[in-house]
Scaffold this active site. Structure first.
Site, PDB file in Angstrom:
ATOM      1  N   LYS A  34     -53.340  67.205  68.412  1.00 35.74           N
ATOM      2  CA  LYS A  34     -52.874  67.199  67.023  1.00 35.74           C
ATOM      3  C   LYS A  34     -52.315  68.576  66.650  1.00 35.74           C
ATOM      4  O   LYS A  34     -52.599  69.579  67.340  1.00 35.74           O
ATOM      5  CB  LYS A  34     -54.023  66.807  66.082  1.00 35.74           C
ATOM      6  CG  LYS A  34     -55.210  67.745  66.119  1.00 35.74           C
ATOM      7  CD  LYS A  34     -56.433  67.129  65.425  1.00 35.74           C
ATOM      8  CE  LYS A  34     -57.601  68.087  65.478  1.00 35.74           C
ATOM      9  NZ  LYS A  34     -58.871  67.443  65.063  1.00 35.74           N
ATOM     10  N   ARG A 119     -66.602  62.331  56.025  1.00 36.41           N
ATOM     11  CA  ARG A 119     -65.203  62.710  55.889  1.00 36.41           C
ATOM     12  C   ARG A 119     -64.392  61.454  56.097  1.00 36.41           C
ATOM     13  O   ARG A 119     -64.036  60.782  55.155  1.00 36.41           O
ATOM     14  CB  ARG A 119     -64.919  63.787  56.950  1.00 36.41           C
ATOM     15  CG  ARG A 119     -63.771  64.690  56.675  1.00 36.41           C
ATOM     16  CD  ARG A 119     -63.653  65.778  57.730  1.00 36.41           C
ATOM     17  NE  ARG A 119     -63.458  65.292  59.083  1.00 36.41           N
ATOM     18  CZ  ARG A 119     -63.122  66.054  60.114  1.00 36.41           C
ATOM     19  NH1 ARG A 119     -62.972  67.347  59.959  1.00 36.41           N
ATOM     20  NH2 ARG A 119     -62.952  65.534  61.305  1.00 36.41           N
ATOM     21  N   TYR A 241     -47.595  99.717  53.661  1.00 29.58           N
ATOM     22  CA  TYR A 241     -47.941  99.387  52.274  1.00 29.58           C
ATOM     23  C   TYR A 241     -49.244 100.053  51.839  1.00 29.58           C
ATOM     24  O   TYR A 241     -50.205 100.119  52.607  1.00 29.58           O
ATOM     25  CB  TYR A 241     -48.093  97.878  52.116  1.00 29.58           C
ATOM     26  CG  TYR A 241     -46.779  97.143  52.063  1.00 29.58           C
ATOM     27  CD1 TYR A 241     -45.835  97.420  51.074  1.00 29.58           C
ATOM     28  CD2 TYR A 241     -46.484  96.162  53.003  1.00 29.58           C
ATOM     29  CE1 TYR A 241     -44.633  96.744  51.024  1.00 29.58           C
ATOM     30  CE2 TYR A 241     -45.282  95.472  52.957  1.00 29.58           C
ATOM     31  CZ  TYR A 241     -44.351  95.771  51.967  1.00 29.58           C
ATOM     32  OH  TYR A 241     -43.169  95.097  51.925  1.00 29.58           O
ATOM     33  N   MET A 289     -45.335  91.183  56.160  1.00 31.45           N
ATOM     34  CA  MET A 289     -44.947  89.794  56.395  1.00 31.45           C
ATOM     35  C   MET A 289     -44.366  89.613  57.801  1.00 31.45           C
ATOM     36  O   MET A 289     -44.692  88.668  58.505  1.00 31.45           O
ATOM     37  CB  MET A 289     -43.942  89.331  55.343  1.00 31.45           C
ATOM     38  CG  MET A 289     -43.652  87.847  55.437  1.00 31.45           C
ATOM     39  SD  MET A 289     -42.435  87.287  54.227  1.00 31.45           S
ATOM     40  CE  MET A 289     -43.322  87.506  52.701  1.00 31.45           C
TER      41      MET A 289
HETATM   42  C1  LIG Z   1     -59.867  67.726  66.031  1.00 36.04           C
HETATM   43  C2  LIG Z   1     -60.792  66.643  66.504  1.00 36.04           C
HETATM   44  C3  LIG Z   1     -61.341  66.680  67.791  1.00 36.04           C
HETATM   45  C4  LIG Z   1     -61.186  67.881  68.703  1.00 36.04           C
HETATM   46  O1  LIG Z   1     -62.098  68.862  68.294  1.00 36.04           O
HETATM   47  P1  LIG Z   1     -62.255  70.271  69.084  1.00 36.04           P
HETATM   48  O2  LIG Z   1     -63.377  70.920  68.372  1.00 36.04           O
HETATM   49  O3  LIG Z   1     -60.959  70.986  68.926  1.00 36.04           O
HETATM   50  O4  LIG Z   1     -62.553  69.926  70.494  1.00 36.04           O
HETATM   51  C5  LIG Z   1     -62.078  65.589  68.214  1.00 36.04           C
HETATM   52  N1  LIG Z   1     -62.297  64.530  67.405  1.00 36.04           N
HETATM   53  C6  LIG Z   1     -61.817  64.472  66.150  1.00 36.04           C
HETATM   54  C7  LIG Z   1     -62.110  63.288  65.302  1.00 36.04           C
HETATM   55  C8  LIG Z   1     -61.055  65.530  65.646  1.00 36.04           C
HETATM   56  O5  LIG Z   1     -60.601  65.481  64.395  1.00 36.04           O
END
Ligand SMILES: *Cc1c(COP(=O)(O)O)cnc(C)c1O
Length: 346
Positions: A34, A119, A241, A289
């Protein structure tokens, strides 16, 4: 021309995945890619993992899933953690989080049970309804029943055992299906947390899944910034800065073309080191930046156009995160689009 360079070693990602496969004995290991593989680039990384034998990928959104499907052939599962509207994306696998979604969908799905994260995932009352009437799942092919651990990086956290117990109980009451439990850290919680499919993300990318203990994973990338200019300043002059850094001796300052717009947190001020040809030197002044400044008075040989390493095996993503009071995940996913990303093949 990009002034930031990410060099990503797909071979190291594959070796990390194989390592996790060994540790997660008995079950398969997916890849969570992701957020563009946590910022490192989903297409080349997922391709390398697919070629190494990974058959299951997880993304967060439909857009990520459709983009990944174009890159991967038809074979591997691509599951969408946020789910999607029924019937819309036949080549993606939805993660279903509610009875309503269960009723709407048909075909291959993953069911997500909320075992304590509060969640996403089926809440307790909806699980009860399913347990009373398992026929409500008859129209689905449940590839996996999954849950997500809230505190797996802390081996002593009581939530781990509590979530496992709740999940196991839920699985007993649902029709038999393969299970998916551990994220990266969960894989290191021991065999009780093993399942038919682990879902690591962070560990693939070299983030330590066992904080406080030595990192069992290999670093997979270096981050470097290009020197734009060098200048000599007298003692008593400030840099950047707020005049936040004062030269106490005649100093040579190197300016790099990277800044907080490139995901370098301002909070690394006074802590981060640059590295050039194996030699380290301190960052001075504030992170701007698009610019950062380094004291290279003791470093002959640095020229404009050369590359200074900021994240590497000796100052890894977890170390930089620690300097900024955050976690490696946030550093990685904040790096942004301005980098040139170069991939070393697996
Ligand atoms: C992001 C996620 C993972 C991966 O988690 P890591 O801690 O990066 O290994 C696994 N399962 C779900 C549901 C997630 O949202």
């Amino acid at each position: 021309m990009a002034h930031g360079l990410l060099t990503i070693d797909c071979g190291a990602v594959v070796r990390n995945w194989r390592r996790l496969c060994e540790i997660h004995a008995g079950g398969a290991v997916a890849a969570v890619v992701k957020a563009n593989a946590y910022g490192l680039g989903a297409a080349p990384i997922a391709t390398a993992l697919r070629d190494a034998g990974c058959r299951h990928f997880f993304v967060a959104t439909v857009d990520e899933g459709e983009a990944l499907r174009k890159v991967l052939d038809d074979g591997p599962m691509i599951a969408v953690l946020d789910g999607f509207r029924a019937g819309r994306h036949p080549r993606l696998t939805p993660v279903l989080n509610s009875l309503e979604q269960i009723e709407a969908h048909a075909g291959q799905v993953i069911l997500h049970v909320d075992s304590g994260m509060s969640r996403l995932g089926l809440p307790v009352d909806e699980l009860e309804a399913l347990a009373r009437d398992p026929g409500r799942l008859a129209h689905l092919e449940t590839l996996f029943v999954m849950t997500h651990l809230a505190a797996a990086e802390d081996v002593r956290h009581p939530l781990n055992a509590a979530q496992l117990a709740r999940f196991n109980e839920a699985c007993l009451r649902l029709p038999r299906a393969r299970r998916s439990i551990a994220n990266s850290s969960g894989i290191f919680l021991g065999p009780r947390f093993a399942s038919e499919l682990a879902r690591p993300g962070a560990a693939l990318y070299g983030i330590n899944p066992t904080p406080g203990r030595p990192n069992p994973m290999e670093p997979v990338f270096t981050l470097a910034g290009q020197v734009l200019q060098l200048r000599d300043i007298p003692a008593g002059q400030t840099v950047g800065y707020g005049g936040a850094w004062l030269a106490t001796r005649p100093s040579r300052i190197a300016t790099l073309g990277l800044g907080y717009a490139d995901g370098i947190p301002r909070a690394v001020e006074g802590k981060l080191q640059g590295r050039y040809r194996g030699q380290s030197f301190p960052m001075v002044g504030r992170v701007s930046m698009d610019l950062m400044t380094f004291d290279v008075t003791d470093l002959p040989g640095l020229r404009p156009g050369r590359w200074v390493e900021l994240i590497h095996s000796g100052q890894d993503v977890d170390a930089v995160a620690e300097m900024a009071g955050t976690i490696g995940y946030e550093i990685l996913t904040s790096l942004g689009r301005r980098y040139r990303r170069e991939y070393l093949p697996a």
